[in-house]
Design a protein around this motif. Structure first.
Motif, short mmCIF file in Angstrom:
data_model
loop_
_atom_site.label_atom_id
_atom_site.label_comp_id
_atom_site.label_asym_id
_atom_site.label_seq_id
_atom_site.Cartn_x
_atom_site.Cartn_y
_atom_site.Cartn_z
N TYR A 72 78.16 10.38 1.09
CA TYR A 72 76.81 10.00 1.48
C TYR A 72 76.16 9.05 0.47
N ARG A 73 75.34 8.14 1.01
CA ARG A 73 74.56 7.23 0.16
C ARG A 73 73.12 7.23 0.66
N PRO A 74 72.14 7.33 -0.25
CA PRO A 74 70.73 7.28 0.17
C PRO A 74 70.37 5.88 0.65
N THR A 75 69.62 5.83 1.75
CA THR A 75 69.18 4.53 2.29
C THR A 75 67.70 4.67 2.69
N PRO A 76 66.81 4.74 1.70
CA PRO A 76 65.38 4.89 2.00
C PRO A 76 64.89 3.72 2.83
N PRO A 77 63.90 3.96 3.69
CA PRO A 77 63.48 2.90 4.62
C PRO A 77 62.93 1.66 3.93
N ILE A 78 63.31 0.51 4.46
CA ILE A 78 62.74 -0.78 4.05
C ILE A 78 62.00 -1.31 5.28
N TYR A 79 60.69 -1.37 5.21
CA TYR A 79 59.88 -1.69 6.39
C TYR A 79 59.74 -3.20 6.60
N ARG A 80 59.36 -3.57 7.80
CA ARG A 80 59.30 -4.97 8.21
C ARG A 80 58.44 -5.84 7.28
N PRO A 81 57.25 -5.39 6.83
CA PRO A 81 56.48 -6.27 5.92
C PRO A 81 57.24 -6.62 4.64
N PRO A 105 71.92 13.89 4.44
CA PRO A 105 70.48 14.00 4.23
C PRO A 105 69.70 12.97 5.05
N PHE A 106 68.39 13.23 5.18
CA PHE A 106 67.50 12.28 5.84
C PHE A 106 67.49 10.95 5.09
N ALA A 107 67.40 9.84 5.84
CA ALA A 107 67.36 8.49 5.28
C ALA A 107 68.57 8.24 4.38
N SER A 108 69.71 8.65 4.88
CA SER A 108 70.97 8.43 4.18
C SER A 108 72.03 8.03 5.20
N ARG A 109 73.13 7.49 4.68
CA ARG A 109 74.24 7.11 5.56
C ARG A 109 75.53 7.71 5.03
N THR A 110 76.51 7.77 5.91
CA THR A 110 77.85 8.15 5.47
C THR A 110 78.56 6.91 4.94
N ALA A 111 79.72 7.11 4.39
CA ALA A 111 80.59 5.99 4.06
C ALA A 111 80.98 5.27 5.34
N ALA A 112 81.42 4.03 5.20
CA ALA A 112 81.84 3.25 6.36
C ALA A 112 83.34 3.47 6.60
N PHE A 113 83.66 3.79 7.85
CA PHE A 113 85.04 4.06 8.24
C PHE A 113 85.59 2.91 9.07
N VAL A 142 73.95 7.23 10.35
CA VAL A 142 72.69 7.18 9.60
C VAL A 142 71.76 8.26 10.17
N ARG A 143 71.16 9.04 9.27
CA ARG A 143 70.21 10.06 9.73
C ARG A 143 68.80 9.48 9.73
N LEU A 144 68.20 9.45 10.93
CA LEU A 144 66.86 8.89 11.09
C LEU A 144 65.76 9.95 10.97
N ARG A 145 66.12 11.22 11.14
CA ARG A 145 65.10 12.28 11.12
C ARG A 145 65.58 13.47 10.29
N GLU A 146 64.61 14.15 9.69
CA GLU A 146 64.89 15.36 8.93
C GLU A 146 65.52 16.40 9.86
N GLN A 147 66.45 17.19 9.33
CA GLN A 147 67.07 18.21 10.16
C GLN A 147 66.06 19.26 10.62
N LYS A 148 65.02 19.46 9.85
CA LYS A 148 64.01 20.45 10.25
C LYS A 148 63.22 19.99 11.47
N GLU A 149 63.33 18.69 11.82
CA GLU A 149 62.62 18.17 12.98
C GLU A 149 63.43 18.29 14.27
N VAL A 150 64.71 18.62 14.18
CA VAL A 150 65.58 18.59 15.35
C VAL A 150 66.27 19.94 15.54
N ASP A 151 66.96 20.08 16.68
CA ASP A 151 67.51 21.37 17.06
C ASP A 151 68.88 21.66 16.47
N TYR A 152 69.67 20.63 16.21
CA TYR A 152 71.00 20.85 15.65
C TYR A 152 71.43 19.63 14.85
#
Length: 383
Positions: free
Chosen positions: A68-77, A267-275, A287-297
Motif C-alpha cells: 500500500y501507498r498513501p495517496t492523499p487527495p489533490i484537489y482541482r484548484p 487504508p482510506f486515500a491509499s492505493r495498492t501496488a500496480a499489477f 484505490v480506496r475512495l471512502r473510509e471502511q467505516k462508511e461502507v458495509d464491507y
C-alpha cells in the motif's frame, strides 16, 4: 435528440413480417434488464486470462511486505489533472421471436450511446461530443434468417451509421464463444455492448490533441479493447470489478492472497501496488475512495484503476500516486440509497451518463413505431 427513425423501423417490420412468421413479445417489447452486475461480468470476460496475478508493473518494484501507498487527495484548484470524462450506455429490448422454416430466434432492438464531457478551469462540465445509435439484432445463417432476407434487411442501414442491422452470431470480445440457439438472446446484449465500446472509442478521438501530461481523460469502466490500450493520457476506472483474482508473490510465487485479503487492509486515500495485466500492456491497481467505516464491507468504496502501457513499460510510482491522489479528490458526496454505486461515484462520469440518456428514445416512442400486422398476431392466437 435526433428525429425518430420511423422509416427504418417501419421498413424493418415490413421486411420481417413479409419473410418470417413473427411471435411478438407481450406488450410489444420487453426491456432486457441484466440482473448480475454487467461491469463485473465484463471484467471477468475481458480479463479472463488474468485471474492469477503474478507480477508487478511498477517501478521501483514494490516490496511484497507492503503493498500500500498513501495517496492523499489533490484537489482541482491545486492541480486540475482530469479534464475529460467518457461513459457509454445501452438499453436492449426483446421485440419478438422470428420463425423461418424450422428455425426460431430472438429479434432485439438496442439503443447505444457514448459521451465525452469536458471540464473547464471553473469546474463547469459540458458535453464535448455525444453519439447515439440504434441497432436491430438478429442472427443470420443456420441459426437465423436466410441470406435473401438478411440482404433485404441490410439495405435499411443508414449511411451515417445511426441505424444498423447486426448479426448476433458474430464473435467479438464481449461475445467470444460460438453462437448456439440457446445463447442468442444473451449474446445480443454482449454484441450491443461491444458496439457501445466502439462508440466510446469514436468519442475519445474528439479529445485527440487535447489530452496531455496535465490534461487526462477518465473512461468509465475497464480498459476493454486494444484500441483503448493505444490511447495515451487515459485511465479506466471500474466501480465494479471481478472478485475472484488471486495474487501470488515472493520466491516460487507461494505467497497467495485473494482480492478480499488485498483490499481489506487498504487504508482510506491509499492505493495498492500496480499489477500487470494483458501481457504487461495494462497496469492496474486499486484505490480506496471512502473510509471502511462508511461502507458495509471491505470491497465497497474501492475502484479499480487501469492504465494502458502499450510499450509494456512499468508505471512509475510517482505517476501512479498522482493518478490516485487526484482520483480520490474526484469522489463526490452522494446520498446513501440514491444509487447503488454511491460509494465510488465520480460526478463528471455521472453527468456523462445523464447526457447520453437524454438522447435516448423512450420505450413508448420506440414501441409506437413497431406495430406488427394484425394478421401476424392472429395466426398465433388460441382457437
Amino acid at each position: 435528440m435526433p428525429s425518430p427513425p420511423i422509416d427504418q423501423l417501419r421498413s424493418v417490420v415490413d421486411v420481417l413480417s413479409s419473410n418470417l412468421d413473427i411471435l411478438p413479445a407481450v406488450g410489444g417489447a420487453v426491456e432486457d434488464l441484466l440482473r448480475p452486475d454487467i461491469d463485473e461480468v465484463e471484467d471477468m470476460l475481458i480479463n479472463r486470462d488474468s485471474r492469477e496475478v503474478t507480477g508487478f508493473l511498477e517501478t521501483p518494484e514494490p516490496d511484497v511486505r507492503n503493498l500500500y501507498r498513501p495517496t492523499p487527495p489533490i484537489y482541482r484548484p491545486e492541480k486540475h489533472f482530469y479534464r475529460y470524462f467518457i461513459d457509454g450506455s445501452l438499453r436492449t429490448y426483446f421485440l419478438a421471436t422470428g420463425i423461418e422454416g424450422t428455425r426460431s430466434f430472438p429479434i432485439e432492438l438496442a439503443q447505444i450511446g457514448a459521451a465525452v464531457m469536458e471540464r473547464d478551469e471553473r469546474g463547469r462540465v459540458r458535453p464535448l461530443k455525444i453519439r447515439h445509435r440504434l441497432l436491430l439484432l438478429l442472427p443470420k445463417g443456420a441459426l437465423g434468417v436466410s441470406d435473401s432476407t438478411w440482404q433485404t434487411l441490410k439495405r435499411l442501414d443508414t449511411a451515417d451509421g445511426f441505424f444498423e442491422v447486426i448479426d448476433t452470431t458474430e464473435r467479438n470480445a464481449n461475445a467470444p464463444e460460438e453462437a448456439t440457439a440457446e445463447s442468442l438472446r444473451t449474446r445480443a446484449g454482449g454484441i450491443a455492448r461491444n458496439r457501445m465500446h466502439q462508440l466510446e472509442i469514436d468519442v475519445i478521438a474528439h479529445t485527440d490533441g487535447l489530452r496531455s501530461d496535465s490534461n487526462w481523460l477518465i473512461l468509465d469502466g475497464a480498459v476493454k479493447l486494444d484500441q483503448f490500450i493505444k490511447t495515451p493520457h487515459m485511465i479506466g476506472v471500474a466501480k465494479n470489478f471481478r472478485k475472484d483474482p488471486e495474487f501470488y508473490f515472493g520466491r516460487g510465487q507461494k505467497n497467495r492472497k485473494d482480492i478480499t485479503g488485498i483490499l481489506a487492509g487498504l487504508p482510506f486515500a491509499s492505493r495498492t501496488a500496480a499489477f500487470s495485466a494483458h501481457g504487461g500492456k495494462v497496469a492496474f491497481w486499486y484505490v480506496r475512495l471512502r473510509e471502511q467505516k462508511e461502507v458495509d464491507y471491505p470491497l465497497m468504496g474501492v475502484v479499480k484503476v487501469e492504465l494502458p502501457r502499450p510499450d509494456q513499460t512499468p508505471v512509475t510510482a510517482e505517476l501512479a500516486d498522482l493518478i490516485s491522489s487526484t482520483l480520490v479528490a474526484e469522489r463526490n458526496v452522494t446520498p446513501y440509497g440514491r444509487d447503488a454505486r454511491w460509494h465510488c461515484h465520480l460526478y463528471p462520469i455521472f453527468q456523462a451518463e445523464q447526457a447520453i440518456k437524454t438522447t435516448f428514445f423512450s420505450r413508448d416512442v420506440l414501441m409506437g413505431m413497431i406495430r406488427w400486422p394484425k394478421m401476424q398476431l392472429a395466426q398465433f392466437a388460441t382457437p
